[in-house]
Write an enzyme that holds these catalytic residues in place. Sequence first.
Site, PDB file in Angstrom:
ATOM      1  N   TYR A   1       0.826  -1.218   0.000  1.00 24.90           N
ATOM      2  CA  TYR A   1       0.000   0.000   0.000  1.00 24.90           C
ATOM      3  C   TYR A   1       0.863   1.272   0.000  1.00 24.90           C
ATOM      4  CZ  TYR A   1      -3.201   3.478   2.074  1.00 24.90           C
ATOM      5  OH  TYR A   1      -3.932   4.600   2.362  1.00 24.90           O
TER       6      TYR A   1
ATOM      7  N   ASP B   1       9.831  -7.130  -3.356  1.00 22.92           N
ATOM      8  CA  ASP B   1       8.720  -7.569  -2.503  1.00 22.92           C
ATOM      9  C   ASP B   1       8.559  -9.085  -2.635  1.00 22.92           C
ATOM     10  OD1 ASP B   1       5.999  -5.675  -1.491  1.00 22.92           O
ATOM     11  OD2 ASP B   1       5.915  -7.863  -1.389  1.00 22.92           O
TER      12      ASP B   1
ATOM     13  N   ASP C   1      12.581 -12.008  -0.900  1.00 20.49           N
ATOM     14  CA  ASP C   1      12.323 -11.812   0.527  1.00 20.49           C
ATOM     15  C   ASP C   1      13.491 -11.023   1.115  1.00 20.49           C
ATOM     16  OD1 ASP C   1      12.187 -12.479   3.463  1.00 20.49           O
ATOM     17  OD2 ASP C   1      10.435 -13.587   2.731  1.00 20.49           O
TER      18      ASP C   1
ATOM     19  N   SER D   1       6.332   3.706  13.052  1.00 21.25           N
ATOM     20  CA  SER D   1       4.912   3.939  13.311  1.00 21.25           C
ATOM     21  C   SER D   1       4.725   4.734  14.590  1.00 21.25           C
ATOM     22  CB  SER D   1       4.237   2.572  13.452  1.00 21.25           C
ATOM     23  OG  SER D   1       2.967   2.708  14.036  1.00 21.25           O
TER      24      SER D   1
ATOM     25  N   TYR E   1       3.975  -6.248  17.422  1.00 16.12           N
ATOM     26  CA  TYR E   1       4.209  -5.428  16.228  1.00 16.12           C
ATOM     27  C   TYR E   1       4.955  -4.151  16.613  1.00 16.12           C
ATOM     28  CZ  TYR E   1       3.249  -1.937  12.627  1.00 16.12           C
ATOM     29  OH  TYR E   1       3.386  -0.926  11.696  1.00 16.12           O
TER      30      TYR E   1
ATOM     31  N   LYS F   1       8.914  -2.740  15.764  1.00 13.91           N
ATOM     32  CA  LYS F   1       9.274  -1.424  15.207  1.00 13.91           C
ATOM     33  C   LYS F   1      10.286  -0.721  16.116  1.00 13.91           C
ATOM     34  CE  LYS F   1       6.813  -1.360  11.499  1.00 13.91           C
ATOM     35  NZ  LYS F   1       7.454  -1.403  10.199  1.00 13.91           N
TER      36      LYS F   1
ATOM     37  N   ASN G   1      -9.133  -1.750   9.878  1.00 14.53           N
ATOM     38  CA  ASN G   1      -8.966  -0.303  10.021  1.00 14.53           C
ATOM     39  C   ASN G   1     -10.247   0.439   9.656  1.00 14.53           C
ATOM     40  OD1 ASN G   1      -5.774  -1.023   8.949  1.00 14.53           O
ATOM     41  ND2 ASN G   1      -6.121   0.033  10.872  1.00 14.53           N
TER      42      ASN G   1
ATOM     43  N   ARG H   1      -7.978  10.287  15.814  1.00 10.39           N
ATOM     44  CA  ARG H   1      -6.709   9.903  15.191  1.00 10.39           C
ATOM     45  C   ARG H   1      -6.253  10.966  14.198  1.00 10.39           C
ATOM     46  NH1 ARG H   1      -7.427   6.869  18.630  1.00 10.39           N
ATOM     47  NH2 ARG H   1      -7.186   4.597  18.725  1.00 10.39           N
TER      48      ARG H   1
ATOM     49  N   ARG I   1     -12.583  -1.034  21.775  1.00 13.14           N
ATOM     50  CA  ARG I   1     -11.729  -2.136  21.317  1.00 13.14           C
ATOM     51  C   ARG I   1     -10.516  -2.204  22.245  1.00 13.14           C
ATOM     52  NH1 ARG I   1      -9.556  -1.725  15.181  1.00 13.14           N
ATOM     53  NH2 ARG I   1      -8.431   0.044  16.064  1.00 13.14           N
TER      54      ARG I   1
HETATM   55  P1  NAD Z   1       1.522  -3.622   3.099  1.00 14.43           P
HETATM   56  O1  NAD Z   1       1.300  -4.941   3.736  1.00 14.43           O
HETATM   57  O2  NAD Z   1       0.550  -3.140   2.099  1.00 14.43           O
HETATM   58  O3  NAD Z   1       2.976  -3.576   2.440  1.00 14.43           O
HETATM   59  C1  NAD Z   1       4.069  -4.281   2.971  1.00 14.43           C
HETATM   60  C2  NAD Z   1       4.701  -5.055   1.817  1.00 14.43           C
HETATM   61  O4  NAD Z   1       5.839  -5.776   2.315  1.00 14.43           O
HETATM   62  C3  NAD Z   1       3.762  -6.086   1.200  1.00 14.43           C
HETATM   63  O5  NAD Z   1       3.702  -5.879  -0.192  1.00 14.43           O
HETATM   64  C4  NAD Z   1       4.401  -7.431   1.532  1.00 14.43           C
HETATM   65  O6  NAD Z   1       4.192  -8.386   0.517  1.00 14.43           O
HETATM   66  C5  NAD Z   1       5.857  -7.052   1.703  1.00 14.43           C
HETATM   67  N1  NAD Z   1       6.625  -7.923   2.583  1.00 14.43           N
HETATM   68  C6  NAD Z   1       6.304  -8.352   3.825  1.00 14.43           C
HETATM   69  N2  NAD Z   1       7.290  -9.102   4.326  1.00 14.43           N
HETATM   70  C7  NAD Z   1       8.276  -9.148   3.386  1.00 14.43           C
HETATM   71  C8  NAD Z   1       9.547  -9.763   3.330  1.00 14.43           C
HETATM   72  N3  NAD Z   1      10.008 -10.514   4.333  1.00 14.43           N
HETATM   73  N4  NAD Z   1      10.294  -9.588   2.214  1.00 14.43           N
HETATM   74  C9  NAD Z   1       9.833  -8.844   1.181  1.00 14.43           C
HETATM   75  N5  NAD Z   1       8.639  -8.247   1.181  1.00 14.43           N
HETATM   76  C10 NAD Z   1       7.856  -8.389   2.277  1.00 14.43           C
HETATM   77  O7  NAD Z   1       1.688  -2.561   4.297  1.00 14.43           O
HETATM   78  P2  NAD Z   1       1.779  -0.973   4.232  1.00 14.43           P
HETATM   79  O8  NAD Z   1       0.552  -0.418   4.868  1.00 14.43           O
HETATM   80  O9  NAD Z   1       2.179  -0.544   2.883  1.00 14.43           O
HETATM   81  O10 NAD Z   1       2.968  -0.759   5.263  1.00 14.43           O
HETATM   82  C11 NAD Z   1       4.307  -0.565   4.843  1.00 14.43           C
HETATM   83  C12 NAD Z   1       5.167  -0.355   6.078  1.00 14.43           C
HETATM   84  O11 NAD Z   1       4.679   0.753   6.820  1.00 14.43           O
HETATM   85  C13 NAD Z   1       5.157  -1.549   7.042  1.00 14.43           C
HETATM   86  O12 NAD Z   1       6.465  -1.721   7.529  1.00 14.43           O
HETATM   87  C14 NAD Z   1       4.227  -1.094   8.150  1.00 14.43           C
HETATM   88  O13 NAD Z   1       4.548  -1.688   9.372  1.00 14.43           O
HETATM   89  C15 NAD Z   1       4.489   0.408   8.177  1.00 14.43           C
HETATM   90  N6  NAD Z   1       3.340   1.163   8.735  1.00 14.43           N
HETATM   91  C16 NAD Z   1       2.106   1.073   8.152  1.00 14.43           C
HETATM   92  C17 NAD Z   1       1.027   1.771   8.702  1.00 14.43           C
HETATM   93  C18 NAD Z   1      -0.356   1.667   8.097  1.00 14.43           C
HETATM   94  O14 NAD Z   1      -1.315   2.064   8.755  1.00 14.43           O
HETATM   95  N7  NAD Z   1      -0.507   1.186   6.874  1.00 14.43           N
HETATM   96  C19 NAD Z   1       1.206   2.585   9.837  1.00 14.43           C
HETATM   97  C20 NAD Z   1       2.491   2.672  10.392  1.00 14.43           C
HETATM   98  C21 NAD Z   1       3.552   1.950   9.821  1.00 14.43           C
HETATM   99  N1  UFG Z   2     -12.550   2.072  14.711  1.00 18.27           N
HETATM  100  C1  UFG Z   2     -13.920   1.867  14.849  1.00 18.27           C
HETATM  101  N2  UFG Z   2     -14.488   0.858  14.119  1.00 18.27           N
HETATM  102  C2  UFG Z   2     -13.770   0.058  13.259  1.00 18.27           C
HETATM  103  C3  UFG Z   2     -12.371   0.288  13.138  1.00 18.27           C
HETATM  104  C4  UFG Z   2     -11.792   1.294  13.885  1.00 18.27           C
HETATM  105  O1  UFG Z   2     -14.591   2.569  15.592  1.00 18.27           O
HETATM  106  O2  UFG Z   2     -14.350  -0.846  12.648  1.00 18.27           O
HETATM  107  C5  UFG Z   2     -11.933   3.178  15.455  1.00 18.27           C
HETATM  108  C6  UFG Z   2     -10.838   2.768  16.414  1.00 18.27           C
HETATM  109  O3  UFG Z   2     -11.379   2.412  17.664  1.00 18.27           O
HETATM  110  C7  UFG Z   2      -9.971   4.034  16.460  1.00 18.27           C
HETATM  111  C8  UFG Z   2     -10.112   4.602  15.041  1.00 18.27           C
HETATM  112  O4  UFG Z   2     -11.305   4.036  14.521  1.00 18.27           O
HETATM  113  O5  UFG Z   2     -10.528   4.959  17.366  1.00 18.27           O
HETATM  114  C9  UFG Z   2      -8.942   4.265  14.125  1.00 18.27           C
HETATM  115  O6  UFG Z   2      -8.732   2.857  14.131  1.00 18.27           O
HETATM  116  P1  UFG Z   2      -7.773   2.123  13.059  1.00 18.27           P
HETATM  117  O7  UFG Z   2      -7.856   0.672  13.341  1.00 18.27           O
HETATM  118  O8  UFG Z   2      -8.101   2.589  11.690  1.00 18.27           O
HETATM  119  O9  UFG Z   2      -6.327   2.703  13.406  1.00 18.27           O
HETATM  120  P2  UFG Z   2      -5.498   2.645  14.772  1.00 18.27           P
HETATM  121  O10 UFG Z   2      -5.215   4.060  15.158  1.00 18.27           O
HETATM  122  O11 UFG Z   2      -6.123   1.791  15.766  1.00 18.27           O
HETATM  123  O12 UFG Z   2      -4.162   1.904  14.311  1.00 18.27           O
HETATM  124  C10 UFG Z   2      -3.347   2.351  13.230  1.00 18.27           C
HETATM  125  C11 UFG Z   2      -2.658   1.149  12.577  1.00 18.27           C
HETATM  126  C12 UFG Z   2      -1.722   0.488  13.558  1.00 18.27           C
HETATM  127  C13 UFG Z   2      -0.742   1.508  14.108  1.00 18.27           C
HETATM  128  C14 UFG Z   2      -1.492   2.696  14.685  1.00 18.27           C
HETATM  129  C15 UFG Z   2      -0.553   3.798  15.108  1.00 18.27           C
HETATM  130  O13 UFG Z   2      -3.628   0.222  12.149  1.00 18.27           O
HETATM  131  O14 UFG Z   2      -0.973  -0.517  12.913  1.00 18.27           O
HETATM  132  O15 UFG Z   2      -2.387   3.247  13.704  1.00 18.27           O
HETATM  133  O16 UFG Z   2       0.225   4.178  14.025  1.00 18.27           O
HETATM  134  F1  UFG Z   2       0.003   0.930  15.078  1.00 18.27           F
END
Ligand code: NAD
Ligand code: UFG
Length: 334
Positions: A11, A31, A58, A124, A148, A152, A198, A230, A291
Amino acid sequence: MNVLLTGGTGYIGSHAAVALVELGHQVVLYDNLTNSSEAVVEKLEQVADQRMPFVKGDVRDTKFLIDALGDYSIDAVIHLAGLKAVSDSIKKPVDYYANNVQGTISLLQAMRAQQLKTLVFSSSATVYGHPRYLPLDESHPTCATNPYGRSKLQIEEMLRDVAASDPQSRIVCLRYFNPVGAHEGGLIGEKPNGVPSNLMPFIAQVAAGKRTELSVFGGDYPTPDGTGVRDYIHVMDLAEGHAAALSFLSQNVGWHAINLGKGKGYSVLELVRVFEKASGHQVPYTLVARRAGDVAACYSNPEKAFKLLNWAAKRTVEEMCASTWRLQQSVEIK
Ligand code: NAD
Ligand code: UFG
């Protein structure tokens, strides 16, 4: 610059690729496709209007990674590859440490073998744990509350040690807040498989009639309307933050932790209202119990990013909802 994006078809990686290419960088996507699809590469090439090499591999395969870094004469790495679901990490902690921590060790070994010093890491806001004060700045104490988050934090600390050991290291840990939305073309974006955990993708599916209603987790938080607050940030703003981090690192050595957020909190119900307006569809909801593990409010102080990276998130919450809605209506990509 030649930039390797681990997790490049995911993503955030796919959006970062677009932002980097727009600024003239050459991007290589690396990837293992555990949470994305090779079909993304074609869509990306369409969006960026240029070829984007893809290496299926990988990050834990150090030898393979060394070759990829060499084959494409990589100058810098953006490390996004990893597993990211909090609830999953509680059930499968070893997978999370193996993938995230071990994966980063392998990447660092490969970078050392190729004498590469420049790295941007996807961290994160979860590393702050339960906020002791708001908005969260980078000097807020860190404390992870699940495997998780701990993975990080461990990576951040490891990277700090690497930077301390080598004065030529250039490392930025970007602490993302809540990335949402999609590139405006509606071709790339996050389409979760199964029930979205989410908020934004869940709202989108309710608006589209795929789910009957949204469960709002908690209506009794000490926030203006009682629902969780948030710091939602448009994924294209976040993507551009990566390009800004690379440009900062071209002038600066050391280890730096930097928030990427908008600095403004939105409640669940506020987001629902904006989404209804953007989509023209109702989003029915019910207030249910909180939650486990959620905090009342979490939002950033984004000043450091502005000062160091000359970057600020500029897209509105309306644009976040509108782009999510466009994607919801478009073709399946995963
Ligand atoms: P995502 O799952 O869409 O993308 C991660 C990608 O990494 C995937 O395409 C997956 O196939 C690949 N991958 C996983 N393990 C691998 C490995 N061992 N070798 C090679 N490829 C691998 O997730 P995203 O939302 O794009 O997140 C990207 C990064 O950002 C992650 O490290 C995640 O922890 C961090 N992050 C995401 C969020 C969020 O809300 N999306 C918030 C904070 C941090
Ligand atoms: N929420 C609902 N209903 C749902 C889903 C979420 O009410 O079905 C609420 C949650 O309680 C929260 C808000 O919407 O108040 C946002 O929730 P998300 O799950 O979208 O996001 P979070 O803030 O809980 O978590 C995200 C990422 C985590 C990361 C965190 C901090 O999913 O991986 O942000 O960066 F750790």
